[in-house]
Design a protein around this motif. Structure first.
Motif, mmCIF file in Angstrom:
data_model
loop_
_atom_site.group_PDB
_atom_site.id
_atom_site.type_symbol
_atom_site.label_atom_id
_atom_site.label_comp_id
_atom_site.label_asym_id
_atom_site.label_seq_id
_atom_site.Cartn_x
_atom_site.Cartn_y
_atom_site.Cartn_z
ATOM 1 N N VAL A 65 0.836 -1.197 0.000
ATOM 2 C CA VAL A 65 0.000 0.000 0.000
ATOM 3 C C VAL A 65 0.872 1.249 0.000
ATOM 4 O O VAL A 65 0.573 2.230 -0.699
ATOM 5 N N VAL A 66 1.955 1.232 0.761
ATOM 6 C CA VAL A 66 2.877 2.367 0.772
ATOM 7 C C VAL A 66 3.446 2.586 -0.625
ATOM 8 O O VAL A 66 3.493 3.718 -1.126
ATOM 9 N N ASN A 67 3.846 1.508 -1.271
ATOM 10 C CA ASN A 67 4.410 1.590 -2.612
ATOM 11 C C ASN A 67 3.386 2.146 -3.600
ATOM 12 O O ASN A 67 3.701 3.025 -4.415
ATOM 13 N N PHE A 68 2.155 1.656 -3.536
ATOM 14 C CA PHE A 68 1.106 2.153 -4.430
ATOM 15 C C PHE A 68 0.827 3.627 -4.176
ATOM 16 O O PHE A 68 0.637 4.408 -5.114
ATOM 17 N N ALA A 69 0.788 4.028 -2.916
ATOM 18 C CA ALA A 69 0.514 5.421 -2.584
ATOM 19 C C ALA A 69 1.622 6.333 -3.093
ATOM 20 O O ALA A 69 1.346 7.405 -3.643
ATOM 21 N N VAL A 70 2.872 5.912 -2.957
ATOM 22 C CA VAL A 70 3.990 6.720 -3.457
ATOM 23 C C VAL A 70 3.904 6.858 -4.972
ATOM 24 O O VAL A 70 4.095 7.951 -5.521
ATOM 25 N N ARG A 71 3.597 5.777 -5.665
ATOM 26 C CA ARG A 71 3.472 5.831 -7.119
ATOM 27 C C ARG A 71 2.378 6.801 -7.547
ATOM 28 O O ARG A 71 2.543 7.576 -8.497
ATOM 29 N N MET A 72 1.245 6.757 -6.844
ATOM 30 C CA MET A 72 0.133 7.633 -7.198
ATOM 31 C C MET A 72 0.436 9.091 -6.863
ATOM 32 O O MET A 72 0.048 9.995 -7.611
ATOM 33 N N VAL A 73 1.131 9.328 -5.756
ATOM 34 C CA VAL A 73 1.498 10.695 -5.392
ATOM 35 C C VAL A 73 2.440 11.280 -6.443
ATOM 36 O O VAL A 73 2.258 12.417 -6.889
ATOM 37 N N LEU A 74 3.434 10.511 -6.844
ATOM 38 C CA LEU A 74 4.362 11.012 -7.857
ATOM 39 C C LEU A 74 3.650 11.287 -9.175
ATOM 40 O O LEU A 74 3.927 12.289 -9.846
ATOM 41 N N TYR A 75 2.720 10.419 -9.546
ATOM 42 C CA TYR A 75 1.958 10.654 -10.772
ATOM 43 C C TYR A 75 1.161 11.954 -10.674
ATOM 44 O O TYR A 75 1.127 12.749 -11.624
ATOM 45 N N GLU A 76 0.522 12.183 -9.541
ATOM 46 C CA GLU A 76 -0.264 13.406 -9.357
ATOM 47 C C GLU A 76 0.610 14.643 -9.397
ATOM 48 O O GLU A 76 0.223 15.670 -9.960
ATOM 49 N N ILE A 77 1.793 14.554 -8.805
ATOM 50 C CA ILE A 77 2.691 15.706 -8.799
ATOM 51 C C ILE A 77 3.158 16.023 -10.220
ATOM 52 O O ILE A 77 3.153 17.174 -10.639
#
Length: 140
Positions: A65-77
């Motif tokens: 979940v941490v990995n998925f959240a980091v991936r999604m945050v970077l995509y949003e940024i």
């Protein structure tokens, strides 16, 4: 940031690059994290206890979940900067995270570190998906 910590990004992006992208404004990361958490919750809340999952801190957080959240945050940024010029690796990782979450929701994958959703008796609320093989036609 409530669920993620800044060191979670170290495996995906250098800290200097992250500071440059967000202009040292952590509220951008907070907003992107809220989006990522809501997106993850919407995908898996029917099978897993997301309240327990996202209340965890430190090493108690599910790594996936941490990995998925980091991936999604970077995509949003990156999409905030220029939606047409997102790096290919960021796009691939984001798409992979969404695909994996969909597979988890469809019970094709069953991560053992995710807390199951329980009913009042303490029993798992998960349902069994029964599938059959596709019909085969032997006529020519």
């Amino acid at each position: 940031m409530d669920f993620l910590v800044i060191t979670d990004f170290d495996s995906h992006i250098r800290s200097e690059d992250l500071d440059k992208i967000v202009n040292s404004d952590l509220t951008i990361l907070d907003d992107a994290e809220l989006f990522a958490i809501e997106r993850i919750k919407s995908e898996i809340e029917s099978r897993f206890d997301v309240a327990v999952m996202f209340a965890a801190t430190g090493l108690d957080r599910p790594n996936m979940v941490v990995n998925f959240a980091v991936r999604m945050v970077l995509y949003e940024i990156y999409s905030r900067i220029n939606p047409r010029n997102i790096p290919d690796l960021i796009q691939i990782r984001y798409d992979d995270a969404l695909e994996t979450l969909a597979r988890i929701n469809n019970q094709e994958l069953n991560p053992s570190s995710f807390p199951l959703l329980l009913d009042a008796d303490g029993e798992s609320k998960n349902f069994q998906v029964i599938k059959s093989q596709t019909k085969q036609n032997y006529r020519y």
